[in-house]
Design a protein around this motif. Structure first.
Motif, PDB file in Angstrom:
ATOM      1  N   SER A 130       1.350   0.933 -13.990  1.00  0.00           N
ATOM      2  CA  SER A 130       0.656   1.166 -12.534  1.00  0.00           C
ATOM      3  C   SER A 130       0.579   0.137 -11.243  1.00  0.00           C
ATOM      4  N   THR A 131       0.555  -1.254 -11.803  1.00  0.00           N
ATOM      5  CA  THR A 131       0.617  -2.027 -10.939  1.00  0.00           C
ATOM      6  C   THR A 131       2.407  -1.974 -10.103  1.00  0.00           C
ATOM      7  N   ALA A 132       3.558  -2.120 -11.338  1.00  0.00           N
ATOM      8  CA  ALA A 132       4.937  -1.406 -11.104  1.00  0.00           C
ATOM      9  C   ALA A 132       4.562  -0.169 -10.163  1.00  0.00           C
ATOM     10  N   TYR A 133       4.253   0.529 -10.362  1.00  0.00           N
ATOM     11  CA  TYR A 133       4.415   1.772  -9.453  1.00  0.00           C
ATOM     12  C   TYR A 133       3.797   1.636  -8.507  1.00  0.00           C
ATOM     13  N   TYR A 134       2.843   0.920  -8.466  1.00  0.00           N
ATOM     14  CA  TYR A 134       2.398   1.003  -7.085  1.00  0.00           C
ATOM     15  C   TYR A 134       3.318   0.033  -5.806  1.00  0.00           C
ATOM     16  N   PHE A 135       3.864  -0.948  -6.336  1.00  0.00           N
ATOM     17  CA  PHE A 135       4.458  -1.911  -5.771  1.00  0.00           C
ATOM     18  C   PHE A 135       5.925  -0.839  -5.413  1.00  0.00           C
ATOM     19  N   PHE A 136       6.528  -0.172  -5.671  1.00  0.00           N
ATOM     20  CA  PHE A 136       7.769   0.763  -6.099  1.00  0.00           C
ATOM     21  C   PHE A 136       7.243   1.619  -4.987  1.00  0.00           C
ATOM     22  N   LEU A 137       5.698   2.482  -4.498  1.00  0.00           N
ATOM     23  CA  LEU A 137       5.674   3.448  -3.875  1.00  0.00           C
ATOM     24  C   LEU A 137       6.029   2.645  -1.973  1.00  0.00           C
ATOM     25  N   LYS A 138       5.546   1.246  -2.554  1.00  0.00           N
ATOM     26  CA  LYS A 138       4.464   0.669  -1.532  1.00  0.00           C
ATOM     27  C   LYS A 138       6.234   0.334  -0.983  1.00  0.00           C
ATOM     28  N   ASN A 139       7.454  -0.590  -1.200  1.00  0.00           N
ATOM     29  CA  ASN A 139       8.079  -0.601  -1.042  1.00  0.00           C
ATOM     30  C   ASN A 139       8.968   0.577  -0.690  1.00  0.00           C
ATOM     31  N   GLY A 140       9.101   1.880  -0.691  1.00  0.00           N
ATOM     32  CA  GLY A 140       9.682   2.707  -0.739  1.00  0.00           C
ATOM     33  C   GLY A 140       8.591   3.444   0.305  1.00  0.00           C
ATOM     34  N   ASN A 141       7.866   2.868   1.124  1.00  0.00           N
ATOM     35  CA  ASN A 141       7.184   4.104   2.274  1.00  0.00           C
ATOM     36  C   ASN A 141       6.979   4.785   1.963  1.00  0.00           C
ATOM     37  N   TYR A 142       5.710   4.772   0.813  1.00  0.00           N
ATOM     38  CA  TYR A 142       5.456   6.765   0.086  1.00  0.00           C
ATOM     39  C   TYR A 142       3.897   5.926   0.546  1.00  0.00           C
ATOM     40  N   LEU A 143       3.042   5.435   1.206  1.00  0.00           N
ATOM     41  CA  LEU A 143       2.041   5.194   1.167  1.00  0.00           C
ATOM     42  C   LEU A 143       1.277   5.347   2.260  1.00  0.00           C
ATOM     43  N   SER A 144       0.317   6.019   2.126  1.00  0.00           N
ATOM     44  CA  SER A 144      -0.778   6.010   3.560  1.00  0.00           C
ATOM     45  C   SER A 144      -0.416   5.020   4.679  1.00  0.00           C
ATOM     46  N   LEU A 145      -0.783   5.812   5.709  1.00  0.00           N
ATOM     47  CA  LEU A 145      -0.642   5.373   7.267  1.00  0.00           C
ATOM     48  C   LEU A 145      -1.737   4.698   7.824  1.00  0.00           C
ATOM     49  N   SER A 146      -2.298   3.841   8.460  1.00  0.00           N
ATOM     50  CA  SER A 146      -3.633   3.862   9.305  1.00  0.00           C
ATOM     51  C   SER A 146      -4.035   5.084  10.461  1.00  0.00           C
ATOM     52  N   ALA A 147      -5.238   5.343  10.723  1.00  0.00           N
ATOM     53  CA  ALA A 147      -4.771   5.892  12.335  1.00  0.00           C
ATOM     54  C   ALA A 147      -4.443   5.822  12.960  1.00  0.00           C
ATOM     55  N   THR A 148      -3.242   4.254  13.380  1.00  0.00           N
ATOM     56  CA  THR A 148      -2.756   4.073  14.576  1.00  0.00           C
ATOM     57  C   THR A 148      -1.863   4.212  13.647  1.00  0.00           C
ATOM     58  N   GLY A 149      -0.823   4.644  12.736  1.00  0.00           N
ATOM     59  CA  GLY A 149       0.522   4.323  11.944  1.00  0.00           C
ATOM     60  C   GLY A 149       0.709   3.517  11.728  1.00  0.00           C
ATOM     61  N   ALA A 150       0.130   2.316  11.401  1.00  0.00           N
ATOM     62  CA  ALA A 150       0.397   1.543  11.210  1.00  0.00           C
ATOM     63  C   ALA A 150       0.112   0.892   9.795  1.00  0.00           C
TER      64      ALA A 150
END
Length: 445
Positions: free
Chosen positions: A127-147
């Motif tokens: 799961s940790t490796a998959y999290y970093f894969f999602l992070k590097n692929g920009n598949y994580l949600s952004l904040s309300a400001t878009g950052a």
């Protein structure tokens, strides 16, 4: 098979078990479409053509595409399968675990508990490796400001995603155990079966889509006949796997007569059944995992040199060397797994302890050598048979030109078919055995 299910449905006890198994499978499929918090992948998924032939695509196949969409059950049952394999290997290598496995039911319960802990650890790492894969692929949600989230919120986001994936893997393990206790069939196999079956509609949609399926071939003229050929080949492969799964080599054993008190025991002839495909699908899973590692590593290498590019090309499924390595790895792992499962010396000792002997073979070392020789031949034959199922889709794809450049990745390959047919046969056998036990119980009552 259909008649067996119909007869089982008429029995209230078996009907409850079938419904319970269906409920667990439904829960698994619902969890496979519930997205994890802070993950925003979309409808297309994350595994496109660039990931074909990699270990990620293999995981996606085993999870019923839950891996591609970052859902709660994205890790599926693979951590538990890997944990079980590791424990089987350690049981042979570590004397303490070997003694524990021979202590009967209590020893097996302790090993099962250790397997669960190892499963959670592997799920956490995966799961940790998959999290970093999602992070590097920009598949994580952004904040309300878009950052992107930073500081405490970034840590909270990472911990939430990793724990959700880990909890999903632990929940699937528990669901599989519930099927073992209250349902029909092997729980882990049923979950794998459900995940693979869920991909069949997608495969058929790709096969008949205008862009990459029958419509695409129709524009080429000659390829329009390939769709019925694929269906016929699939049916022939299923029949072939059924025949292979039921094939066995029987070693005859004759037990001597002995008198205990006023009763005489022994004197009967029997046999030791050895299945031709004694390792099942495990050699294919091991070989696929090994060959998928280099293409997966390539995903994390930026600007590789020409030498590394040629090296990675060898491990792509459309390369001729891939099929050759796949073939020899299947044979190697078939022998490796058979060595773990069967011990000729122990089998020979058990025959001698029960006053038995193989006709024409002396007890002791000659018997163990004879059994070992038969196991070696049967293992080779079984490895050759399953390698035909595993490699044929690769050869067919290259001959017919249905490979990755046309967008047609054969997702329902040899591994999937063997799992589907094997689980179906195993479930039918369990239903038949339980109906037979109920019949005998009613007769005696």
């Amino acid at each position: 098979m259909i008649k067996t299910f119909v007869n089982a449905w008429k029995i209230p006890e078996l009907r409850k078990k079938i419904l319970f198994t269906a409920l667990i499978v439904l829960i698994f499929r619902i969890g496979s479409v519930i997205p994890v918090p802070f993950v925003d992948i979309g409808k297309e998924g994350i595994l496109g053509g660039d990931y074909a032939g990699t270990f990620l695509q293999y995981l996606n196949m085993m999870t019923g595409e839950a891996f591609s969409y970052g859902t709660l059950f994205a890790m599926s049952i693979t951590p538990y399968i890997n944990s079980s394999i590791i424990m089987q290997l350690l049981t042979v290598a570590i004397p303490a675990l070997e003694r524990l496995s021979k202590e009967g039911e209590e020893g097996r319960k302790k090993i099962a508990t250790i397997t669960r802990y190892v499963t959670v650890v592997l799920a956490l790492m995966q799961s940790t490796a998959y999290y970093f894969f999602l992070k590097n692929g920009n598949y994580l949600s952004l904040s309300a400001t878009g950052a992107e989230y930073t500081g405490f919120w970034a840590v909270l986001q990472a911990v939430t995603i990793i724990l959700c994936f880990t909890a999903g893997a632990a929940l699937i393990m528990w669901l599989g155990e519930q099927i073992n206790d209250k349902g029909i069939g092997n729980g882990i196999s049923m979950i794998l079966f459900a995940g693979i079956v869920s991909r069949i509609p997608t495969m058929l949609a790709n096969l008949f889509s205008p862009e990459m399926g029958v419509g695409y071939w129709a524009y080429g003229g000659v390829y329009r006949v390939l769709a019925p050929i694929v269906v016929v080949i699939m049916l022939l492969m299923i029949a072939y796997i059924v025949w292979m799964d039921n094939a066995e080599r029987r070693i005859p054993v004759q037990y001597a007569k002995r008198v205990v008190g006023r009763k005489m025991y022994g004197g009967q002839s029997t046999h030791i059944p050895i299945k031709v495909n004694m390792s099942g699908v495990m050699p294919i899973i091991f070989a696929s995992s090994i060959l998928s590692l280099p293409p997966t590593i390539q995903l994390f290498v930026t600007n590789p040199s020409e030498g590394w590019k040629k090296f990675f090309e060898v491990f792509q499924a459309d390369h001729w060397a891939y099929g050759i390595m796949y073939f020899f790895l299947i044979i190697f792992f078939a022998y490796f797994y058979a060595t773990i499962q069967y011990n000729p010396i122990e089998m020979a000792n058990n025959i001698r302890k029960n006053s038995g002997a193989i006709p024409g073979i002396r007890p002791g070392k000659p018997t163990s050598d004879y059994i070992g020789k038969i196991l070696s031949r049967i293992t080779l034959l079984g490895a050759l048979l399953i390698s035909v199922v595993a490699i044929f889709p690769i050869i067919y794809s290259q001959v017919c030109g249905l490979f990755l450049e046309h967008g047609m990745n054969i997702s329902l390959g040899g591994t999937s078919i063997i799992i589907l047919v094997g689980v179906a046969l195993e479930t039918v056998k369990q239903l038949e055995s339980q109906m037979m036990m109920r019949h005998y119980k009613g007769f005696l009552d």
